[in-house]
Design an enzyme around this catalytic site. Structure first.
Site, PDB file in Angstrom:
ATOM      1  N   VAL A  74      47.243  51.410 -58.662  1.00  0.00           N
ATOM      2  CA  VAL A  74      46.042  50.692 -59.101  1.00  0.00           C
ATOM      3  C   VAL A  74      46.388  49.324 -59.690  1.00  0.00           C
ATOM      4  O   VAL A  74      45.671  48.335 -59.450  1.00  0.00           O
ATOM      5  CB  VAL A  74      45.211  51.564 -60.085  1.00  0.00           C
ATOM      6  CG1 VAL A  74      45.919  51.769 -61.401  1.00  0.00           C
ATOM      7  CG2 VAL A  74      43.852  50.971 -60.333  1.00  0.00           C
ATOM      8  N   LYS A  99      57.280  51.022 -51.603  1.00  0.00           N
ATOM      9  CA  LYS A  99      58.529  51.664 -51.219  1.00  0.00           C
ATOM     10  C   LYS A  99      58.370  52.652 -50.064  1.00  0.00           C
ATOM     11  O   LYS A  99      59.289  52.892 -49.299  1.00  0.00           O
ATOM     12  CB  LYS A  99      58.990  52.418 -52.461  1.00  0.00           C
ATOM     13  CG  LYS A  99      60.433  52.676 -52.585  1.00  0.00           C
ATOM     14  CD  LYS A  99      60.589  53.249 -53.992  1.00  0.00           C
ATOM     15  CE  LYS A  99      61.904  53.839 -54.271  1.00  0.00           C
ATOM     16  NZ  LYS A  99      61.898  54.512 -55.570  1.00  0.00           N
ATOM     17  N   THR A 114      48.896  56.558 -59.174  1.00  0.00           N
ATOM     18  CA  THR A 114      47.438  56.420 -59.153  1.00  0.00           C
ATOM     19  C   THR A 114      46.808  57.458 -58.238  1.00  0.00           C
ATOM     20  O   THR A 114      45.820  58.109 -58.588  1.00  0.00           O
ATOM     21  CB  THR A 114      47.040  55.021 -58.627  1.00  0.00           C
ATOM     22  OG1 THR A 114      47.525  54.056 -59.534  1.00  0.00           O
ATOM     23  CG2 THR A 114      45.531  54.889 -58.474  1.00  0.00           C
ATOM     24  N   GLN A 144      44.091  62.635 -61.802  1.00  0.00           N
ATOM     25  CA  GLN A 144      42.935  63.524 -61.672  1.00  0.00           C
ATOM     26  C   GLN A 144      41.833  63.189 -62.661  1.00  0.00           C
ATOM     27  O   GLN A 144      40.689  62.939 -62.288  1.00  0.00           O
ATOM     28  CB  GLN A 144      43.384  64.978 -61.889  1.00  0.00           C
ATOM     29  CG  GLN A 144      44.356  65.465 -60.840  1.00  0.00           C
ATOM     30  CD  GLN A 144      44.821  66.902 -61.081  1.00  0.00           C
ATOM     31  OE1 GLN A 144      44.500  67.502 -62.097  1.00  0.00           O
ATOM     32  NE2 GLN A 144      45.581  67.436 -60.148  1.00  0.00           N
ATOM     33  N   HIS A 159      52.980  66.507 -69.897  1.00  0.00           N
ATOM     34  CA  HIS A 159      51.634  67.070 -69.749  1.00  0.00           C
ATOM     35  C   HIS A 159      51.725  68.573 -69.991  1.00  0.00           C
ATOM     36  O   HIS A 159      52.624  69.238 -69.474  1.00  0.00           O
ATOM     37  CB  HIS A 159      51.098  66.784 -68.339  1.00  0.00           C
ATOM     38  CG  HIS A 159      49.612  66.948 -68.244  1.00  0.00           C
ATOM     39  ND1 HIS A 159      49.012  68.192 -68.229  1.00  0.00           N
ATOM     40  CD2 HIS A 159      48.610  66.046 -68.176  1.00  0.00           C
ATOM     41  CE1 HIS A 159      47.694  68.025 -68.152  1.00  0.00           C
ATOM     42  NE2 HIS A 159      47.426  66.736 -68.118  1.00  0.00           N
ATOM     43  N   ARG A 218      47.950  65.739 -76.801  1.00  0.00           N
ATOM     44  CA  ARG A 218      48.761  66.215 -75.683  1.00  0.00           C
ATOM     45  C   ARG A 218      50.179  66.600 -76.094  1.00  0.00           C
ATOM     46  O   ARG A 218      50.724  67.598 -75.637  1.00  0.00           O
ATOM     47  CB  ARG A 218      48.795  65.101 -74.637  1.00  0.00           C
ATOM     48  CG  ARG A 218      49.213  65.532 -73.297  1.00  0.00           C
ATOM     49  CD  ARG A 218      49.057  64.408 -72.309  1.00  0.00           C
ATOM     50  NE  ARG A 218      47.725  64.378 -71.736  1.00  0.00           N
ATOM     51  CZ  ARG A 218      47.347  63.526 -70.793  1.00  0.00           C
ATOM     52  NH1 ARG A 218      48.205  62.651 -70.315  1.00  0.00           N
ATOM     53  NH2 ARG A 218      46.134  63.545 -70.311  1.00  0.00           N
ATOM     54  N   HIS A 233      55.194  63.587 -67.534  1.00  0.00           N
ATOM     55  CA  HIS A 233      53.982  63.038 -66.928  1.00  0.00           C
ATOM     56  C   HIS A 233      53.907  61.515 -66.977  1.00  0.00           C
ATOM     57  O   HIS A 233      53.554  60.882 -65.978  1.00  0.00           O
ATOM     58  CB  HIS A 233      52.783  63.642 -67.672  1.00  0.00           C
ATOM     59  CG  HIS A 233      51.449  63.283 -67.104  1.00  0.00           C
ATOM     60  ND1 HIS A 233      51.102  63.516 -65.784  1.00  0.00           N
ATOM     61  CD2 HIS A 233      50.345  62.711 -67.676  1.00  0.00           C
ATOM     62  CE1 HIS A 233      49.855  63.103 -65.573  1.00  0.00           C
ATOM     63  NE2 HIS A 233      49.380  62.598 -66.693  1.00  0.00           N
ATOM     64  N   ARG A 292      50.281  58.389 -75.509  1.00  0.00           N
ATOM     65  CA  ARG A 292      49.128  57.781 -74.831  1.00  0.00           C
ATOM     66  C   ARG A 292      47.898  58.684 -74.931  1.00  0.00           C
ATOM     67  O   ARG A 292      47.960  59.884 -74.660  1.00  0.00           O
ATOM     68  CB  ARG A 292      49.463  57.559 -73.352  1.00  0.00           C
ATOM     69  CG  ARG A 292      48.314  57.026 -72.533  1.00  0.00           C
ATOM     70  CD  ARG A 292      48.760  56.776 -71.117  1.00  0.00           C
ATOM     71  NE  ARG A 292      49.192  57.992 -70.484  1.00  0.00           N
ATOM     72  CZ  ARG A 292      48.415  58.791 -69.759  1.00  0.00           C
ATOM     73  NH1 ARG A 292      47.146  58.507 -69.578  1.00  0.00           N
ATOM     74  NH2 ARG A 292      48.907  59.867 -69.197  1.00  0.00           N
ATOM     75  N   SER A 299      45.614  55.321 -69.105  1.00  0.00           N
ATOM     76  CA  SER A 299      46.641  54.662 -68.282  1.00  0.00           C
ATOM     77  C   SER A 299      46.042  53.865 -67.131  1.00  0.00           C
ATOM     78  O   SER A 299      46.444  52.717 -66.890  1.00  0.00           O
ATOM     79  CB  SER A 299      47.648  55.675 -67.740  1.00  0.00           C
ATOM     80  OG  SER A 299      46.974  56.783 -67.217  1.00  0.00           O
TER      81      SER A 299
HETATM   82  C1  SIN Z   1      44.853  64.677 -66.631  1.00  0.00           C
HETATM   83  O1  SIN Z   1      43.985  64.662 -65.760  1.00  0.00           O
HETATM   84  O2  SIN Z   1      45.038  65.602 -67.414  1.00  0.00           O
HETATM   85  C2  SIN Z   1      45.760  63.518 -66.753  1.00  0.00           C
HETATM   86  C3  SIN Z   1      45.052  62.386 -67.317  1.00  0.00           C
HETATM   87  C4  SIN Z   1      46.027  61.405 -67.882  1.00  0.00           C
HETATM   88  O3  SIN Z   1      47.213  61.478 -67.617  1.00  0.00           O
HETATM   89  O4  SIN Z   1      45.603  60.575 -68.669  1.00  0.00           O
END
Ligand code: SIN
Length: 487
Positions: free
Chosen positions: A12, A32, A40, A44, A221, A268, A337, A373, A378
């Site tokens: 993105v 690449k 991107t 989800q 994650h 998170r 993640h 984050r 992001s």
């Molecule tokens: C997710 O859909 O849980 C990931 C979202 C993110 O990484 O901000």
């Protein structure tokens, strides 16, 4: 022929930057592999935005809180304020965000957001929908299967890049270069990233004496299905928990409340760490891979129809592994993640100490994420700083500094490299992961040094330089903060 701008990366950040550069400029996007092999495409949850002007202070506050005191407040303010303009532009570009029957945007919630402010598209296919729309609108040239092997830097100026394509090796020159190459996923055994995301550009930055910042700040994650044969493990979006899924052990206990009173919706880092710790305890009592040793995501809060419509991508992927949803419980693990740290760049996306080199998106560290984050910030950061970088480029006089560099001749891959990459991924997961110890970090550093001295190919060398920087940064920060947890 030299270019006005070369953009490295077609996620993105790279695509949106190219869309902000007029057609009369000579712009080249390098990627690449296939363009969809970027983070991107696999995103989800969605894009966090301030819902309206009133929500800006709250969004800023949530971002700062998640960042555990390490965000750059000035940059966070820019991010949230400009989210409204970026959203307007995406809507003008006809990105089909999910809406209710009346046509209002639908907002979802993820951990540590004080309100539902995450827009999404295609249910849980936000990244894919945005990516395919943006790529269908680009008017500049894009080269696929183009591996950047060198940044041609001398004396605070980037003259261009060396690139390897199927047709051969080239030095390409440009007035301005934008790095939008993503993070570092391939350094870890378990990760959710596209397989192309391997930190080579970070290594080139270090080679050129430039700065990476906050590289110890790595986000894991909490809910990933890792029992797949593929390098990229299957993300189970936080939006699932935002909308009612919960985490249980084999006996059905929602054990996260033993760790934090926000349970599944704690930040998170806390959720990932708690699951990791709980699994370690289970493994002391039960054999590995036994049902009792697993932690599960329970989706029973959803009806079958709602689940299929709201999370079609997750439903399809899990069905392919034989799960009957939402009835079956899914064994989960945390996995690497997102990299909060990166190439130190300023509020224009400009790399520090360089006059024509920019870094945007996950490869950059603008200070927006701090030590942790906030979910779905992001894609927003990538969009806001892609626009800022291109505005800076368009607002200044750029001339081509002529200088020829010799074509690079180093071997990119050596036979031993595949094995060493596996060893590196293992080392990073086990010794530089969710819970860190000084002795483990020193062990990892020793292993990385040995590999660096063993005459590896160029691309692995670049990964190793980045890995070394991560470990050294982790060793320098002896106290826990945010995602960096020292035992
Ligand atoms: C997710 O859909 O849980 C990931 C979202 C993110 O990484 O901000």
């Amino acid at each position: 022929m030299p270019y006005d701008v070369i953009i490295i990366g077609a996620g993105v950040a790279g695509l949106y930057a190219s869309l902000n550069l007029p057609k009369n400029l000579k712009v080249l996007i390098l990627c690449k592999d296939q363009p969809w092999e970027c983070n991107t495409f696999y995103a989800q949850g969605g894009i966090a935005v301030a819902k309206d002007k009133k929500d800006i202070p709250l969004h800023i506050n949530d971002t700062l809180k998640a960042g555990a005191g390490m965000c750059d407040e000035k940059i966070v303010k820019l991010l949230s304020q400009e989210s409204l303009e970026v959203l307007e532009d995406l809507i003008a570009k006809e990105i089909p965000f999910d809406r209710d029957k009346e046509g209002n945007l639908l907002f979802t919630k993820e951990a540590a957001h004080s309100t539902s402010r995450i827009i999404h598209a295609g249910g849980d296919c936000t990244g894919r929908v945005i990516h395919s729309h943006l790529i269908s609108q680009i008017s500049h040239t894009l080269w696929k299967n183009a591996t950047v092997t060198e940044l041609l830097i001398d004396n605070n100026h980037c003259y261009g890049v060396s690139v390897l394509t199927k047709r051969g090796n080239y030095n390409l020159y440009a007035k301005n270069i934008i790095l939008a190459s993503g993070g570092i996923g391939a350094l870890f055994e378990y990760h959710t990233n596209a397989y192309t995301i391997s930190s080579e550009l970070h290594g080139m930055i270090l080679e050129n004496g430039l700065e990476l910042q906050d590289m110890e700040m790595l986000q894991f994650h909490p809910t990933v299905f890792v029992k797949t044969p593929y390098a990229r493990k299957m993300l189970l979006s936080e939006a699932l928990r935002g909308e009612g899924a919960y985490i249980i052990d084999f006996w059905g206990k929602r054990f996260l409340f033993d760790y934090d009173d926000k349970g599944e919706l704690a930040s998170r880092d806390k959720v990932a760490r708690s699951i990791y710790d709980y699994k370690l305890q289970l493994l002391q009592k039960y054999p590995a891979n036994s049902q009792e040793s697993e932690v599960y995501l329970d989706l029973s809060a959803f009806s079958k129809d709602y689940f299929q419509t709201r999370f079609p991508n997750i439903a399809r992927n899990l069905n392919a592994f034989g799960f009957d949803l939402p009835k079956d419980k899914i064994p989960i693990s945390p996995a690497f993640h997102y990299c909060m740290g990166g190439i130190k760049s300023d509020e224009r996306g400009k790399v520090l100490h360089m006059d024509n080199l920019y870094a945007i998106g996950e490869c950059a560290c603008t200070g927006v994420h701090g030590a942790n984050r906030l979910a779905s910030n992001s894609l927003l950061e990538a969009l806001v700083f892609a626009r800022r970088a291109t505005l800076d480029i368009l607002g200044k006089e750029s001339s081509l500094n002529k200088r020829e560099f010799p074509l690079h001749t180093q071997t990119l891959h050596k036979e031993q490299d595949e094995n060493l990459k596996t060893i590196l991924r293992n080392l990073m997961w086990n010794k530089v992961g969710i819970i860190r110890k000084k002795s483990d970090l020193n062990e990892a550093l020793g292993g990385i040094e040995v590999m660096l001295q063993s005459g590896v190919g160029r691309l692995l060398k670049l990964r190793l330089l980045t890995a070394k920087n991560i470990v050294e940064s982790a060793l320098k920060r002896s106290h826990s903060v945010g995602a960096h947890y020292m035992q």
